[in-house]
Design an enzyme around this catalytic site. Structure first.
Site, PDB file in Angstrom:
ATOM      1  N   LYS A   1    -109.113  38.335  84.348  1.00 22.61           N
ATOM      2  CA  LYS A   1    -107.979  39.217  84.635  1.00 22.61           C
ATOM      3  C   LYS A   1    -106.762  38.852  83.785  1.00 22.61           C
ATOM      4  O   LYS A   1    -105.959  39.730  83.425  1.00 22.61           O
ATOM      5  CB  LYS A   1    -107.614  39.157  86.125  1.00 22.61           C
ATOM      6  CG  LYS A   1    -108.711  39.648  87.055  1.00 22.61           C
ATOM      7  CD  LYS A   1    -109.203  41.031  86.695  1.00 22.61           C
ATOM      8  CE  LYS A   1    -110.350  41.481  87.566  1.00 22.61           C
ATOM      9  NZ  LYS A   1    -110.931  42.762  87.107  1.00 22.61           N
TER      10      LYS A   1
ATOM     11  N   ARG B   1     -99.613  49.394  69.144  1.00 22.66           N
ATOM     12  CA  ARG B   1    -100.048  50.697  68.602  1.00 22.66           C
ATOM     13  C   ARG B   1     -99.048  51.820  68.944  1.00 22.66           C
ATOM     14  O   ARG B   1     -99.293  52.974  68.659  1.00 22.66           O
ATOM     15  CB  ARG B   1    -101.433  51.054  69.150  1.00 22.66           C
ATOM     16  CG  ARG B   1    -102.531  50.083  68.747  1.00 22.66           C
ATOM     17  CD  ARG B   1    -103.876  50.570  69.240  1.00 22.66           C
ATOM     18  NE  ARG B   1    -104.361  51.680  68.424  1.00 22.66           N
ATOM     19  CZ  ARG B   1    -105.228  52.594  68.858  1.00 22.66           C
ATOM     20  NH1 ARG B   1    -105.686  52.544  70.103  1.00 22.66           N
ATOM     21  NH2 ARG B   1    -105.628  53.557  68.057  1.00 22.66           N
TER      22      ARG B   1
ATOM     23  N   GLN C   1     -99.048  54.954  77.647  1.00 27.49           N
ATOM     24  CA  GLN C   1    -100.104  54.227  78.354  1.00 27.49           C
ATOM     25  C   GLN C   1     -99.574  53.008  79.113  1.00 27.49           C
ATOM     26  O   GLN C   1    -100.257  52.464  79.961  1.00 27.49           O
ATOM     27  CB  GLN C   1    -101.196  53.804  77.366  1.00 27.49           C
ATOM     28  CG  GLN C   1    -101.986  54.992  76.824  1.00 27.49           C
ATOM     29  CD  GLN C   1    -103.077  54.571  75.863  1.00 27.49           C
ATOM     30  OE1 GLN C   1    -102.804  53.978  74.826  1.00 27.49           O
ATOM     31  NE2 GLN C   1    -104.310  54.874  76.196  1.00 27.49           N
TER      32      GLN C   1
ATOM     33  N   LYS D   1     -98.321  53.077  71.827  1.00 31.25           N
ATOM     34  CA  LYS D   1     -98.855  53.989  72.833  1.00 31.25           C
ATOM     35  C   LYS D   1     -98.027  53.847  74.105  1.00 31.25           C
ATOM     36  O   LYS D   1     -98.501  53.376  75.144  1.00 31.25           O
ATOM     37  CB  LYS D   1    -100.331  53.669  73.112  1.00 31.25           C
ATOM     38  CG  LYS D   1    -101.228  53.772  71.890  1.00 31.25           C
ATOM     39  CD  LYS D   1    -101.458  55.210  71.471  1.00 31.25           C
ATOM     40  CE  LYS D   1    -102.471  55.308  70.342  1.00 31.25           C
ATOM     41  NZ  LYS D   1    -102.721  56.708  69.925  1.00 31.25           N
TER      42      LYS D   1
ATOM     43  N   GLN E   1    -112.822  55.010  89.913  1.00 30.04           N
ATOM     44  CA  GLN E   1    -111.857  53.978  90.281  1.00 30.04           C
ATOM     45  C   GLN E   1    -111.301  54.205  91.689  1.00 30.04           C
ATOM     46  O   GLN E   1    -111.129  53.258  92.467  1.00 30.04           O
ATOM     47  CB  GLN E   1    -110.722  53.941  89.260  1.00 30.04           C
ATOM     48  CG  GLN E   1    -111.147  53.361  87.917  1.00 30.04           C
ATOM     49  CD  GLN E   1    -110.062  53.489  86.867  1.00 30.04           C
ATOM     50  OE1 GLN E   1    -109.538  54.577  86.622  1.00 30.04           O
ATOM     51  NE2 GLN E   1    -109.716  52.391  86.228  1.00 30.04           N
TER      52      GLN E   1
ATOM     53  N   HIS F   1    -100.227  51.226  85.306  1.00 28.49           N
ATOM     54  CA  HIS F   1    -100.895  50.218  84.474  1.00 28.49           C
ATOM     55  C   HIS F   1    -100.320  48.822  84.747  1.00 28.49           C
ATOM     56  O   HIS F   1    -101.066  47.862  84.971  1.00 28.49           O
ATOM     57  CB  HIS F   1    -100.726  50.579  82.999  1.00 28.49           C
ATOM     58  CG  HIS F   1    -101.329  49.588  82.059  1.00 28.49           C
ATOM     59  ND1 HIS F   1    -102.648  49.633  81.673  1.00 28.49           N
ATOM     60  CD2 HIS F   1    -100.791  48.504  81.434  1.00 28.49           C
ATOM     61  CE1 HIS F   1    -102.904  48.629  80.847  1.00 28.49           C
ATOM     62  NE2 HIS F   1    -101.788  47.933  80.686  1.00 28.49           N
TER      63      HIS F   1
ATOM     64  N   HIS G   1    -100.947  47.616  88.446  1.00 27.54           N
ATOM     65  CA  HIS G   1    -102.356  47.277  88.642  1.00 27.54           C
ATOM     66  C   HIS G   1    -102.692  45.924  88.010  1.00 27.54           C
ATOM     67  O   HIS G   1    -103.343  45.083  88.643  1.00 27.54           O
ATOM     68  CB  HIS G   1    -103.234  48.377  88.051  1.00 27.54           C
ATOM     69  CG  HIS G   1    -104.701  48.140  88.238  1.00 27.54           C
ATOM     70  ND1 HIS G   1    -105.313  48.176  89.475  1.00 27.54           N
ATOM     71  CD2 HIS G   1    -105.681  47.852  87.342  1.00 27.54           C
ATOM     72  CE1 HIS G   1    -106.595  47.926  89.333  1.00 27.54           C
ATOM     73  NE2 HIS G   1    -106.850  47.712  88.055  1.00 27.54           N
TER      74      HIS G   1
END
Length: 277
Positions: free
Chosen positions: A133, A146, A151, A148, A221, A156, A159
């Site tokens: 993890k 990158r 994202q 992004k 999920q 995210h 979590h």
């Protein structure tokens, strides 16, 4: 007699100083089989890694990339996905070797803190999951490098941070059969997820084919979270003689994660499908 003993213990705790309380809760109540393992016994290492992770992701990383072109990293991502597929498959296989589906069930399991081969091996697998993890933080670094930005969502970050915290504390205090169901299911789902991500690295044609299955990943999920919640709630039943705090914390976190994933699914797939019509 028991009540008197409990009162004596409560009084004893209430008279402890800060250092004594710290030692009582952080060391004496920890599982000695895992407390000496790397990263587990220290109250500083993992929280520090999380703070550095958040600092890089939310501040330093975006500032560093502000006037730079996005890094490609396609080859790295491909090999990272292969690593995750192999690592998560190995973890699932190791859980099976200690008795899952033969001796261990998803129902209430009495904790075994002994040094017998099976329970002891289970503690090392739980430690391995915690390390895995931590490696997941790499994914967010890749998003930042990158550029992004979309994202790096609250879902995210929440979590990833809560997952490592719960894995760490579970490994420290209750690395037993009943608590191992969560990483068993989670790692199984991750084998599917990273296989999908790996296939998507083979270009636009693959991504177009896989796009049909992308909403299914989120559904998987969410289904995972429901299954884990049902299993965790069992630990809260009076008939299950285990400590209730881990199950309470885990169940609460699962509910929050489900709400976040559900909102993501609604926003990303349900609403976008409605717009297309």
């Amino acid at each position: 007699m028991v009540r008197g003993a409990q009162m004596t213990e409560t009084e004893k705790i209430s008279r402890m100083g800060f250092v004594e309380l710290y030692d009582f809760y952080w060391n004496q109540n920890a599982d000695p089989r895992t407390n000496s393992l790397p990263f587990i016994g220290s109250p500083i290492i993992i929280p520090s890694i999380i703070l550095l992770y958040l600092y890089f992701v939310l501040k330093y990383g975006p500032e560093f990339m502000k006037d730079r072109k996005p890094y490609d990293l396609k080859t790295f991502i491909k090999y990272y996905n292969v690593f995750q597929i192999i690592a998560n498959t190995y973890v699932v296989q190791q859980f099976i070797t200690v008795g899952w589906f033969t001796e261990i069930t998803m129902y209430c399991e009495i904790p075994d803190f002994s040094y017998k081969p099976g329970p002891l091996k289970l503690t090392y697998i739980m430690w391995l999951v915690t390390m895995l993890k931590l490696i997941h933080f790499v994914e967010t670094f890749v998003f930042v490098l990158r550029k992004k930005k979309e994202q790096v969502s609250f879902l995210h970050l929440y979590h990833h941070v809560t997952t490592i915290l719960l894995c760490w504390l579970t490994t420290k205090y209750v690395p037993v059969a009943m608590s191992s169901f969560t990483p068993l299911v989670n790692c199984s789902v991750h084998v599917i997820m990273y296989t999908y991500y790996f296939l998507s690295t083979f270009g636009p044609k693959f991504r177009r084919v896989l796009a049909t299955y992308k909403p299914i990943l989120t559904i998987v999920q969410m289904a995972q979270l429901i299954i884990l919640l049902i299993q965790n709630v069992q630990s809260l039943l009076p008939s299950c003689p285990v400590t209730k705090l881990p199950g309470t914390i885990s169940a609460t976190n699962l509910i929050i994660n489900f709400i976040l994933f559900y909102n993501f699914y609604q926003r990303k797939y349900t609403k976008s499908a409605s717009k297309e019509r």
